[in-house]
Design a protein around this motif. Structure first.
Motif, short mmCIF file in Angstrom:
data_model
loop_
_atom_site.label_atom_id
_atom_site.label_comp_id
_atom_site.label_asym_id
_atom_site.label_seq_id
_atom_site.Cartn_x
_atom_site.Cartn_y
_atom_site.Cartn_z
N VAL A 98 0.60 1.91 7.60
CA VAL A 98 0.44 2.64 6.35
C VAL A 98 0.05 4.09 6.63
O VAL A 98 0.63 5.03 6.05
N ARG A 99 -0.90 4.29 7.52
CA ARG A 99 -1.38 5.65 7.80
C ARG A 99 -0.26 6.51 8.39
O ARG A 99 -0.04 7.65 7.95
N LEU B 251 6.10 10.21 5.22
CA LEU B 251 6.74 10.31 3.90
C LEU B 251 6.20 11.49 3.11
O LEU B 251 6.92 12.07 2.29
N ALA B 252 4.95 11.86 3.36
CA ALA B 252 4.33 12.96 2.61
C ALA B 252 4.62 14.33 3.20
O ALA B 252 4.30 15.35 2.56
N GLU C 208 0.83 -1.21 0.00
CA GLU C 208 0.00 0.00 0.00
C GLU C 208 0.87 1.26 0.00
O GLU C 208 0.56 2.24 -0.69
N LEU C 209 1.95 1.26 0.77
CA LEU C 209 2.84 2.42 0.78
C LEU C 209 3.46 2.64 -0.59
O LEU C 209 3.65 3.78 -1.03
N ARG C 210 3.74 1.55 -1.31
CA ARG C 210 4.38 1.68 -2.62
C ARG C 210 3.39 2.10 -3.71
O ARG C 210 3.81 2.50 -4.80
N ARG C 211 2.11 2.05 -3.42
CA ARG C 211 1.15 2.59 -4.39
C ARG C 211 1.37 4.09 -4.55
O ARG C 211 1.17 4.65 -5.63
N VAL C 212 1.76 4.74 -3.46
CA VAL C 212 2.01 6.18 -3.48
C VAL C 212 3.47 6.48 -3.78
O VAL C 212 3.80 7.46 -4.46
N GLN C 213 4.37 5.64 -3.25
CA GLN C 213 5.81 5.82 -3.42
C GLN C 213 6.37 4.55 -4.07
O GLN C 213 6.91 3.67 -3.39
N GLY D 287 2.91 6.68 5.94
CA GLY D 287 2.52 7.45 4.77
C GLY D 287 2.47 8.94 5.06
O GLY D 287 2.89 9.76 4.23
N ARG D 288 1.97 9.28 6.24
CA ARG D 288 1.92 10.70 6.63
C ARG D 288 3.33 11.28 6.76
O ARG D 288 3.61 12.40 6.33
#
Length: 226
Positions: free
Chosen positions: A177-178, A184-185, A54-59, A181-182
């Motif tokens: 993930v939450r 990394l963003a 899931e993290l790699r969907r964004v990164q 993900g926060r």
């Protein structure tokens, strides 16, 4: 009794960290997560691996570096080999085998380089992380923005410091993930955690550990004024 970071920030480690990223083939600007410590089922690494798709969907270029040996008093050699094989197989099932590197045990200077190479440290222990973790203190002392799970009842000193990002659940890949993900963003949040983490870890020094032991022995021997 307080403890101190189990790996100090080595001279030249930041430069070595840049070389390590290049050696891993991490593209410039791609995020690198790090897990550091003895690898054991209670460290929650399987949930971090399960969070990677899931993290790699964004990164899409995101990588995970697992720094630490498997064999320990808590995990004898045969069990350690089986657990490593289990995690490697999990990376395959999750489709992230190419994104995860298991280093095994490394000398302290190479651990320091790995911490400098990372963008975020993730310690998703199944019982939560406290200031009794030398791996946590090492990550903070290296200025790595760090995400942790909390123990039952929390760790008031750690949470109150604002030095870590708290993962909202244990044994919970979606919570990882939450939180990750926060981080990394948000580069501003990462910089703030890095600064507060260094400041927090600075209070956990070997002189402080020595002084605490000296005071305990003095009280136990009835020489509290020593």
């Amino acid at each position: 009794m307080p403890i101190a970071p189990n790996v100090v920030d080595a001279v030249g480690a930041a430069t070595a960290g840049a070389r390590l990223r290049a050696g891993l083939g991490v593209p410039e600007g791609a995020p690198l997560l790090v897990f550091f410590g003895f690898v054991h089922p209670v460290k929650g690494l399987r949930y971090l691996i399960e969070a990677l798709p899931e993290l790699r969907r964004v990164q899409p270029d995101l990588r995970l570096l697992v720094v630490g040996g498997f064999t320990s008093q808590a995990l004898p050699q045969r069990e350690a080999r089986a657990f490593r094989a289990e995690l490697v197989e999990l990376t395959r099932r999750c489709g992230v085998a190419d994104a995860v590197t298991f280093t095994g045990h490394l000398p302290a200077d190479r651990v320091s380089a790995a911490l400098h190479a990372a963008d975020v440290a993730v310690l998703p222990f199944t019982a939560g992380v406290s200031t009794k973790s030398g791996a946590l203190l090492a990550a903070l002392a290296h200025g790595v923005p760090t995400a942790v799970t909390e123990p039952d009842g929390g760790d008031g000193e750690l949470r109150g410091s604002g030095a870590v990002a708290v993962i909202g659940g244990r044994r919970d890949s979606a919570a990882i993930v939450r939180t990750v993900g926060r981080l990394l963003a948000d580069p501003v949040l990462r910089r703030r955690l890095a600064e507060r983490g260094r400041a927090f870890a600075a209070a956990y020094s070997w002189p402080r550990v020595a002084a605490a032991h000296r005071d305990l022995y003095a009280r136990a021997s009835g020489r509290a004024d020593a």
